[in-house]
Design an enzyme around this catalytic site. Structure first.
Site, PDB file in Angstrom:
ATOM      1  N   CYS A 108     -27.527 -19.212 -22.698  1.00  0.00           N
ATOM      2  CA  CYS A 108     -27.743 -20.656 -22.603  1.00  0.00           C
ATOM      3  C   CYS A 108     -29.221 -20.946 -22.790  1.00  0.00           C
ATOM      4  O   CYS A 108     -30.071 -20.217 -22.264  1.00  0.00           O
ATOM      5  CB  CYS A 108     -27.271 -21.165 -21.239  1.00  0.00           C
ATOM      6  SG  CYS A 108     -27.439 -22.935 -20.988  1.00  0.00           S
ATOM      7  N   HIS A 150     -18.485 -24.456 -22.895  1.00  0.00           N
ATOM      8  CA  HIS A 150     -19.824 -24.189 -22.370  1.00  0.00           C
ATOM      9  C   HIS A 150     -20.634 -25.483 -22.301  1.00  0.00           C
ATOM     10  O   HIS A 150     -21.231 -25.798 -21.269  1.00  0.00           O
ATOM     11  CB  HIS A 150     -20.534 -23.160 -23.260  1.00  0.00           C
ATOM     12  CG  HIS A 150     -21.947 -22.897 -22.870  1.00  0.00           C
ATOM     13  ND1 HIS A 150     -22.331 -21.744 -22.224  1.00  0.00           N
ATOM     14  CD2 HIS A 150     -23.080 -23.640 -23.024  1.00  0.00           C
ATOM     15  CE1 HIS A 150     -23.646 -21.797 -21.991  1.00  0.00           C
ATOM     16  NE2 HIS A 150     -24.117 -22.944 -22.479  1.00  0.00           N
ATOM     17  N   GLU A 151     -20.662 -26.236 -23.400  1.00  0.00           N
ATOM     18  CA  GLU A 151     -21.457 -27.463 -23.425  1.00  0.00           C
ATOM     19  C   GLU A 151     -20.908 -28.509 -22.455  1.00  0.00           C
ATOM     20  O   GLU A 151     -21.677 -29.195 -21.779  1.00  0.00           O
ATOM     21  CB  GLU A 151     -21.546 -28.029 -24.847  1.00  0.00           C
ATOM     22  CG  GLU A 151     -22.265 -27.133 -25.831  1.00  0.00           C
ATOM     23  CD  GLU A 151     -23.616 -26.619 -25.358  1.00  0.00           C
ATOM     24  OE1 GLU A 151     -24.305 -27.311 -24.590  1.00  0.00           O
ATOM     25  OE2 GLU A 151     -23.987 -25.500 -25.757  1.00  0.00           O
ATOM     26  N   HIS A 154     -21.961 -28.425 -18.795  1.00  0.00           N
ATOM     27  CA  HIS A 154     -23.236 -29.062 -18.437  1.00  0.00           C
ATOM     28  C   HIS A 154     -23.033 -30.492 -17.943  1.00  0.00           C
ATOM     29  O   HIS A 154     -23.833 -31.002 -17.163  1.00  0.00           O
ATOM     30  CB  HIS A 154     -24.192 -29.070 -19.633  1.00  0.00           C
ATOM     31  CG  HIS A 154     -24.811 -27.749 -19.932  1.00  0.00           C
ATOM     32  ND1 HIS A 154     -25.726 -27.134 -19.095  1.00  0.00           N
ATOM     33  CD2 HIS A 154     -24.653 -26.916 -20.984  1.00  0.00           C
ATOM     34  CE1 HIS A 154     -26.102 -25.987 -19.622  1.00  0.00           C
ATOM     35  NE2 HIS A 154     -25.467 -25.823 -20.772  1.00  0.00           N
TER      36      HIS A 154
END
Length: 186
Positions: A108, A150-151, A154
């Protein structure tokens, strides 16, 4: 080109829950997306979420129209702006009945120099909107599904180390992959 500073793990702004975008096709939203794209490209990232540059909005970008030098073996993921995303895990396309998780290496831009094996759903459906308010609805698998998950993490204040199950497979990239030009960070 205006690239922003990417926040690093430990910054409390990365742990906040992002707010939904309520107005599309605005100058402010287009400027944010341009800044995010410039920032992602400058860092050779596979994706970037608005909270990583300190903006508490549900906006993620990912993908590229060309191979990423840090992920040379990964399939191309279409360049995408995804706003107010919803992810639904799906069973495998081979007829399975439950969604499967698979582990693979992740990094990341907010956790530089480290990598870990992270479980993610192998196949997902994601919905949301582009910057103009047009709907997006895709079913994807593999690397594409991993990048999206993954994004989107956030946006709910999660960094990939929070998903690691086996910390014996978490460490510095140059130690885990000595002498190899291994992928760095997402």
């Amino acid at each position: 080109m205006t690239h922003q500073t990417i926040l690093k793990m430990g910054d409390p702004r990365l742990l906040r829950i992002a707010q939904a975008v309520t107005q599309f096709d605005t100058d402010e939203l287009h400027l944010l997306i341009t800044d995010m794209l410039d920032t992602m490209l400058a860092a050779d990232g596979a994706g970037l979420a608005a909270p990583q540059i300190g903006v508490d909005l549900q906006v993620v970008i990912f993908g590229s129209n060309a191979r990423n030098p840090r992920y040379p073996d990964a399939p191309l993921v279409p360049k995408t702006v995804l706003i107010n995303p919803v992810i639904t895990p799906l069973p495998p396309s081979d007829g399975g009945v439950t969604a499967l998780e698979v582990e693979d290496w992740e990094g990341c831009l907010s956790v530089p120099g480290l990598r870990a094996m992270v479980p993610r759903f192998s196949r997902i459906r994601y919905t949301g909107f582009d910057q103009y308010g047009d709907p997006i609805d895709r079913t994807v698998e593999g690397f594409h599904a991993r990048v999206v998950q993954h994004e989107c993490d956030h946006l709910i204040g999660k960094l990939y180390p929070m998903r690691v199950r086996d910390f014996s497979r978490f460490g510095f990239t140059d130690v885990l992959f000595p002498g190899l030009d291994a992928p760095q960070d997402d």
